[in-house]
Design a protein around this motif. Sequence first.
Motif, PDB file in Angstrom:
ATOM      1  N   GLU A 134       0.809  -1.224   0.000  1.00 58.37           N
ATOM      2  CA  GLU A 134       0.000   0.000   0.000  1.00 58.37           C
ATOM      3  C   GLU A 134       0.838   1.268   0.000  1.00 58.37           C
ATOM      4  O   GLU A 134       0.312   2.369  -0.076  1.00 58.37           O
ATOM      5  N   ARG A 135       2.147   1.107   0.121  1.00 57.09           N
ATOM      6  CA  ARG A 135       2.993   2.298   0.172  1.00 57.09           C
ATOM      7  C   ARG A 135       3.299   2.787  -1.244  1.00 57.09           C
ATOM      8  O   ARG A 135       3.261   2.024  -2.203  1.00 57.09           O
ATOM      9  N   THR A 136       3.617   4.081  -1.315  1.00 55.01           N
ATOM     10  CA  THR A 136       3.858   4.686  -2.621  1.00 55.01           C
ATOM     11  C   THR A 136       5.297   5.181  -2.712  1.00 55.01           C
ATOM     12  O   THR A 136       6.080   5.031  -1.777  1.00 55.01           O
ATOM     13  N   GLU A 137       5.595   5.819  -3.834  1.00 53.61           N
ATOM     14  CA  GLU A 137       6.908   6.409  -4.054  1.00 53.61           C
ATOM     15  C   GLU A 137       7.245   7.479  -3.008  1.00 53.61           C
ATOM     16  O   GLU A 137       8.390   7.784  -2.763  1.00 53.61           O
ATOM     17  N   ASP A 138       6.214   8.077  -2.403  1.00 52.57           N
ATOM     18  CA  ASP A 138       6.448   9.144  -1.424  1.00 52.57           C
ATOM     19  C   ASP A 138       6.831   8.617  -0.051  1.00 52.57           C
ATOM     20  O   ASP A 138       7.244   9.369   0.815  1.00 52.57           O
ATOM     21  N   ASP A 139       6.649   7.326   0.141  1.00 53.57           N
ATOM     22  CA  ASP A 139       6.941   6.763   1.459  1.00 53.57           C
ATOM     23  C   ASP A 139       8.409   6.373   1.565  1.00 53.57           C
ATOM     24  O   ASP A 139       9.060   6.097   0.557  1.00 53.57           O
ATOM     25  N   PRO A 140       8.919   6.339   2.772  1.00 55.60           N
ATOM     26  CA  PRO A 140      10.308   5.889   2.947  1.00 55.60           C
ATOM     27  C   PRO A 140      10.459   4.410   2.591  1.00 55.60           C
ATOM     28  O   PRO A 140       9.463   3.684   2.526  1.00 55.60           O
ATOM     29  N   ILE A 141      11.689   3.992   2.395  1.00 56.60           N
ATOM     30  CA  ILE A 141      11.985   2.569   2.233  1.00 56.60           C
ATOM     31  C   ILE A 141      12.099   1.975   3.628  1.00 56.60           C
ATOM     32  O   ILE A 141      12.806   2.510   4.484  1.00 56.60           O
ATOM     33  N   ILE A 142      11.357   0.895   3.879  1.00 56.07           N
ATOM     34  CA  ILE A 142      11.362   0.294   5.210  1.00 56.07           C
ATOM     35  C   ILE A 142      12.337  -0.884   5.223  1.00 56.07           C
ATOM     36  O   ILE A 142      12.187  -1.843   4.467  1.00 56.07           O
ATOM     37  N   LEU A 143      13.327  -0.774   6.109  1.00 62.51           N
ATOM     38  CA  LEU A 143      14.391  -1.759   6.228  1.00 62.51           C
ATOM     39  C   LEU A 143      14.310  -2.455   7.578  1.00 62.51           C
ATOM     40  O   LEU A 143      13.912  -1.822   8.547  1.00 62.51           O
ATOM     41  N   CYS A 144      14.720  -3.714   7.635  1.00 63.78           N
ATOM     42  CA  CYS A 144      14.849  -4.372   8.935  1.00 63.78           C
ATOM     43  C   CYS A 144      16.131  -5.175   8.990  1.00 63.78           C
ATOM     44  O   CYS A 144      16.516  -5.806   8.001  1.00 63.78           O
ATOM     45  N   GLY A 145      16.761  -5.146  10.140  1.00 58.24           N
ATOM     46  CA  GLY A 145      17.942  -5.981  10.372  1.00 58.24           C
ATOM     47  C   GLY A 145      17.885  -6.511  11.789  1.00 58.24           C
ATOM     48  O   GLY A 145      16.892  -6.343  12.474  1.00 58.24           O
TER      49      GLY A 145
END
Lengths: 617, 233
Positions: A134-145
């Motif tokens: 549901e996220r778009t180009e305007d949203d941040p990239i969500i990373l997990c480590g």
Amino acid sequence: MKLAIPDQVLLQMEKPARYIGRETNMVKKDPKDVDIRFAFCFPDVYEVGMSCLAVQILYFFLNRREDTYCERAFAPWVDLEQYMVKEKIPCFTLETQSSLKDFDFVGFTLQYELCYTNLINMLEMSGISAWASERTEDDPIILCGGSCAYNPEPLAEFVDVFYLGEGEVLYDQMLDRYKEYKKMGKTKAEYLESLLDWDGLYIPKYYDVTYHEDGTIQSFTPNHPKARPILKKVIVKDMDQVFYPEKQLVPLMDVIHNRVTLELFRGCIRGCRFCQAGFVYRPVREKKVDTLLRQAKSLVDTSGHEEISLISLATSDFTCFSDLADGLLNEFSKDAVSLSLPSLRIDAFSLDLMQRIQEVRKSSLTFAAEAGTQRLRNVINKNLTEEMILNGCKLAFDGGWNKVKLYFMLGLPTETEEDLKGIGALADKIVDQYFEIPKEERPRPVTVTASASCFVPKPFTPFQWDAQETYESFGEKAKIAKHSVTRKQVRFTYHNTKMSSLEGVMARGDRKVAKLLYRAWELGCRYDSWSDLFLWDKWEQAFAETGLTIAFYANRVRPYDEILPWDHISVGVSRRFLMEEREKALRAECTPNCREHCSNCGAKSFGGGVCFENVSV
Amino acid sequence: MRTYRFKYTKGEELKLLGYLDMMVAFQRAIKRAKLPIAFSNGFNPHQLLTFASPLSLGYTSEGEYGDLRLKEELAAEEVKERLGAQLPDGMELLRVTAIGDEAKNTMASLVAARYRVTLPKTIAAEGFGAVLERFWAQKEILADKKTKKGMVQTNIKPLIFSLQDATKENKAAMEMVLAMGSVQSLRADAVVASLCEFCGVPFGPYDASYHRIDLYQQGQAGFVPLDEEVPLP
């Protein structure tokens, strides 16, 4: 810098200093001067997150780049969260008090499974949909480590990229490319696609899963020609050359650990069969004593802390531990800086060292016995014998200690009633040991605390196929163990059994678990690792509504031919090795540690560390 | 061995930092500054560092004081420079003075404190001077005061040494000197609560903003700041 929350509001909150940042050594940059804004998030409250070494390392690692400003965000405590939701105030970073939505990257470190609803909460509070689709180009990239990223599937629908391995390896090239792509006007989607060039980065949307009717996985296949069928973790080879912060953030308020942390080595030689960290961080890679002494001095000088903690999975296994301890004592004892040595094996050497570093205050001694009988300790490959424990206690009691803590696990594979009764028996024997000291030489009464946690089978361990006990059964086992204690000097406590069940589901969950997590979050669940905030009835409702069961994920034995949700990820330890270890466990056979004998687990493929320490021709 | 009295500020940035956390921040700053701080004897040695008076959470100040004792003598200016550089943003070291060993410590010297309080919006700026005069003209100024027996209404007027209108920029404000020390003390918010009651408006503990201007001891001719008229080495 104006705070995101008005003063009058913060003044009414518990510990308002959680939200103001401004700690000693905080990095200050103008977001306008950088190309990349990175929000490093810890999905728990400030004082927990600020005691996490990963936060300290990666904060300074990312901020050493001039083109990047890494800021920190923590989950607001429930009092403030309620206000923020009501007033529609987004989750914010401490440095510039910006909404998470204003960042290029929002990265979470996952240290335990019961923080997952907090991750959803932090995103949704910030006006970022938790669902990646549901996220778009305007949203941040969500990373997990972090360690939980090794089974990413429960969060796969929420996260854009899982970083498998140690942060120092790939972040620079990832950020370089991000900057390049941003300048060229490329899209976020194009950027994510370009990350397929590298191992160690798992992007869930490039993989499709199908299921059998019984809910088990039928197939797990890449849907992009560049997506690797197996993703291998990335690790640092040379711990002396790798970046380590010369200073650490010093919180202005009290946090869980008020000290600087020195990382001695990564990995563990022991191979305890229940321990995920012991497998996923292989192989052992040590720092040199010189490196450590230099780093310790710099950390103490720039923090003003009075305690330095030596961190690793098993501190006593550091090959030059005696040299290191001497060096640190020489350097710091005159400045009233004390050493803290968690995860130390108790023997004559370590007791002598403890005598020297904490001359007056005798804190309690801890033994991770894990199981009540030698047979069961052999099953889990815990090479600690009753004799070692009792000898350690004898030395300690002679040295003036009078408090002993014992850690056990309930519900280990093959456990019988005899093993459970062994818990009380061992605790009682320690009390007996104390009473062997002549009465006039006993300064204070002895106390033995036996704490039992509930065993949770974890991915990438030999027990990854095994069934976890149900919470009802954990409760019964705890009762047997409790009743096996006869001495009044022994106190027995055990962990919340329902929380352990839920952890069992998250630890070995698949992609379907996402809807459970989301529903539980909608029903108000977050801070699930806090027993006073844990809403079991809401979780039960979420299970019922999503049609998922604890039994499917946690309480059944998985056959070897079943596709496990994390089978597309490699930590370097082979599946064959884990299977062999499991068979040996069932026969109560031990496996020597990495320094005694290489058992060919597969971690040698990384080309460094203990696997190459004693290469004899 | 030498004792130094220091005067410092606690700015907007740190008004949400509690008093105990502030003390720890000072201890760490002293360590980072590598000052030769003296330690107490005993099983758990601690830095010889004392503060005049706790500042409530949410208050700012431009006149806080403390004493620290060094094992060796340094120029006061050097102490100021080294320690000042290590204090967190929002705390500024204004002055450091070497003092004689016979000087009473700040806590024992303290008798009064000066505050500026910007009042809740419910109290109008217009005509506030006249309101304050009427408030002060009361024979007794009653306020709830916490005692060992619980909350008791007492006359706080004897503990208010001065009270002036300080209204600025259309915000009602007042400046006052209140008793503070081991013998008698009055909290600034107790005066505000009493004033609110006098004006017939509700009192909320977080509605006013409080700023401490200075801490005083008894000087030869009235109150003087804690680092004036102190015996020198």
